[in-house]
Design a protein around this motif. Structure first.
Motif, PDB file in Angstrom:
ATOM      1  N   UNK A 181      45.395 -14.482 -53.304  1.00  0.00           N
ATOM      2  CA  UNK A 181      46.000 -13.675 -52.151  1.00  0.00           C
ATOM      3  C   UNK A 181      46.429 -12.438 -52.694  1.00  0.00           C
ATOM      4  N   UNK A 182      45.840 -11.475 -51.782  1.00  0.00           N
ATOM      5  CA  UNK A 182      46.078 -10.110 -51.907  1.00  0.00           C
ATOM      6  C   UNK A 182      47.318  -9.676 -50.945  1.00  0.00           C
ATOM      7  N   UNK A 183      47.597  -8.512 -51.235  1.00  0.00           N
ATOM      8  CA  UNK A 183      48.571  -7.717 -50.325  1.00  0.00           C
ATOM      9  C   UNK A 183      48.420  -7.682 -49.050  1.00  0.00           C
ATOM     10  N   UNK A 184      49.443  -8.263 -48.177  1.00  0.00           N
ATOM     11  CA  UNK A 184      49.304  -8.279 -46.671  1.00  0.00           C
ATOM     12  C   UNK A 184      50.051  -7.180 -46.062  1.00  0.00           C
ATOM     13  N   UNK A 185      50.843  -6.302 -46.980  1.00  0.00           N
ATOM     14  CA  UNK A 185      51.598  -5.176 -46.537  1.00  0.00           C
ATOM     15  C   UNK A 185      51.002  -4.291 -45.342  1.00  0.00           C
ATOM     16  N   UNK A 186      49.800  -4.008 -45.453  1.00  0.00           N
ATOM     17  CA  UNK A 186      49.196  -2.915 -44.558  1.00  0.00           C
ATOM     18  C   UNK A 186      48.603  -3.867 -43.368  1.00  0.00           C
TER      19      UNK A 186
ATOM     20  N   UNK B 156      41.928   2.270 -50.961  1.00  0.00           N
ATOM     21  CA  UNK B 156      43.188   2.312 -50.932  1.00  0.00           C
ATOM     22  C   UNK B 156      44.020   2.415 -49.845  1.00  0.00           C
ATOM     23  N   UNK B 157      45.315   1.643 -49.778  1.00  0.00           N
ATOM     24  CA  UNK B 157      45.987   1.732 -48.801  1.00  0.00           C
ATOM     25  C   UNK B 157      47.612   1.750 -49.039  1.00  0.00           C
ATOM     26  N   UNK B 158      48.607   2.522 -48.362  1.00  0.00           N
ATOM     27  CA  UNK B 158      49.936   2.496 -48.970  1.00  0.00           C
ATOM     28  C   UNK B 158      50.465   1.179 -49.412  1.00  0.00           C
ATOM     29  N   UNK B 159      50.349   0.269 -48.771  1.00  0.00           N
ATOM     30  CA  UNK B 159      50.880  -0.981 -49.104  1.00  0.00           C
ATOM     31  C   UNK B 159      49.982  -1.977 -50.024  1.00  0.00           C
TER      32      UNK B 159
ATOM     33  N   UNK C 241      44.304  -2.836 -49.253  1.00  0.00           N
ATOM     34  CA  UNK C 241      42.765  -2.590 -49.635  1.00  0.00           C
ATOM     35  C   UNK C 241      42.686  -2.525 -51.175  1.00  0.00           C
ATOM     36  N   UNK C 242      43.509  -2.012 -51.867  1.00  0.00           N
ATOM     37  CA  UNK C 242      43.423  -1.744 -53.391  1.00  0.00           C
ATOM     38  C   UNK C 242      43.380  -3.360 -53.978  1.00  0.00           C
ATOM     39  N   UNK C 243      44.218  -4.225 -53.651  1.00  0.00           N
ATOM     40  CA  UNK C 243      43.995  -5.600 -54.152  1.00  0.00           C
ATOM     41  C   UNK C 243      43.048  -6.315 -53.586  1.00  0.00           C
ATOM     42  N   UNK C 244      42.468  -6.088 -52.556  1.00  0.00           N
ATOM     43  CA  UNK C 244      41.243  -6.658 -51.801  1.00  0.00           C
ATOM     44  C   UNK C 244      39.995  -6.139 -52.785  1.00  0.00           C
ATOM     45  N   UNK C 245      39.898  -4.984 -52.867  1.00  0.00           N
ATOM     46  CA  UNK C 245      38.888  -4.570 -53.817  1.00  0.00           C
ATOM     47  C   UNK C 245      38.962  -4.969 -55.281  1.00  0.00           C
TER      48      UNK C 245
ATOM     49  N   UNK D 248      32.389  -0.473 -35.522  1.00  0.00           N
ATOM     50  CA  UNK D 248      33.394  -0.546 -36.154  1.00  0.00           C
ATOM     51  C   UNK D 248      33.706  -2.080 -36.206  1.00  0.00           C
ATOM     52  N   UNK D 249      33.875  -2.571 -37.555  1.00  0.00           N
ATOM     53  CA  UNK D 249      34.133  -3.983 -37.516  1.00  0.00           C
ATOM     54  C   UNK D 249      35.765  -4.409 -37.928  1.00  0.00           C
ATOM     55  N   UNK D 250      36.022  -5.262 -37.676  1.00  0.00           N
ATOM     56  CA  UNK D 250      37.393  -5.586 -37.927  1.00  0.00           C
ATOM     57  C   UNK D 250      37.619  -6.210 -39.275  1.00  0.00           C
ATOM     58  N   UNK D 251      38.992  -6.215 -39.579  1.00  0.00           N
ATOM     59  CA  UNK D 251      39.239  -6.464 -41.139  1.00  0.00           C
ATOM     60  C   UNK D 251      38.484  -8.015 -41.475  1.00  0.00           C
ATOM     61  N   UNK D 252      38.677  -8.845 -40.401  1.00  0.00           N
ATOM     62  CA  UNK D 252      38.105 -10.080 -40.881  1.00  0.00           C
ATOM     63  C   UNK D 252      36.546 -10.130 -40.933  1.00  0.00           C
ATOM     64  N   UNK D 253      35.896  -9.259 -40.089  1.00  0.00           N
ATOM     65  CA  UNK D 253      34.599  -9.201 -40.383  1.00  0.00           C
ATOM     66  C   UNK D 253      34.235  -8.407 -41.457  1.00  0.00           C
ATOM     67  N   UNK D 254      34.936  -7.767 -42.220  1.00  0.00           N
ATOM     68  CA  UNK D 254      34.759  -6.694 -43.298  1.00  0.00           C
ATOM     69  C   UNK D 254      34.811  -7.762 -44.432  1.00  0.00           C
ATOM     70  N   UNK D 255      35.911  -8.853 -44.347  1.00  0.00           N
ATOM     71  CA  UNK D 255      36.167  -9.724 -45.396  1.00  0.00           C
ATOM     72  C   UNK D 255      34.978 -10.634 -45.488  1.00  0.00           C
ATOM     73  N   UNK D 256      34.699 -11.319 -44.313  1.00  0.00           N
ATOM     74  CA  UNK D 256      33.577 -12.008 -44.158  1.00  0.00           C
ATOM     75  C   UNK D 256      32.304 -11.611 -44.669  1.00  0.00           C
TER      76      UNK D 256
END
Length: 174
Positions: A78-83, A103-106, A109-113, A151-159
């Motif tokens: 589970x990565x940060x969901x703050x953003x 990177x992202x403020x919360x 992005x960092x934890x996903x990477x 441009x893709x959505x976050x879910x599309x980027x994850x997939x």
């Protein structure tokens, strides 16, 4: 029944944890290492930062040193969901999906990477990933990418990221 019997024969063993928030790391340590301490058994590593998990060794909060980052058969992450959360107070350029960033403020992005770097350098058979139920629609309706923009959505980027690592999956909201 037969299913229950075979499920009882199935044994999972946690091999490590990772948590950047010290208070949460201490809570995990109490859960997973209290009995080990009482029995004078080796302690399970709790790594301090997922961004370091793509290397051979990473800083362990339990041992306060670099420890070997193990492979695992099933990675539950589970990565940060703050953003990504609609409740987030983080204000930044929303036109670009969070998971496309480094990177992202919360820390989303960092934890996903960090998760991706672990997947790139360690062997896993299965990934169980939990995050915000807004992963696909975390942006405001006005700023959602349209098909013409490419441009893709976050879910599309994850997939796409997980698929490029030879994994496939199914998304669902519990």
């Amino acid at each position: 029944d037969g299913f229950s019997a075979s499920l009882n024969a199935f044994h999972l063993r946690q091999v490590f944890a990772c948590e950047i928030v010290p208070q949460k790391s201490r809570w995990i340590d109490a859960l997973v290492n209290s009995q080990r301490r009482a029995l004078d058994l080796p302690l399970m590593c709790i790594f301090c930062d997922i961004r370091d998990m793509g290397t051979t060794t990473a800083h362990c909060c339990v041992h306060n040193r670099l420890c070997i980052v193990p492979d695992c058969d099933i990675l539950v992450a589970s990565t940060s969901c703050k953003d990504l959360s609609k409740l987030s107070s983080n204000k930044f350029e929303k036109e670009k999906p969070v998971l496309s960033r480094n990177e992202s403020p919360g820390g989303s992005a960092d934890s996903f990477r960090g998760l991706l770097t672990y997947m790139d350098s360690h062997s896993i058979e299965m990934l169980l990933y939990e995050n915000s139920d807004n992963l696909d629609d975390c942006q405001d309706a006005e700023s959602l990418p349209d098909a013409a923009s490419g441009q893709k959505t976050n879910a599309e980027i994850f997939t796409a990221e997980v698929t490029s690592r030879n994994m496939e999956g199914q998304s669902f909201v519990l």
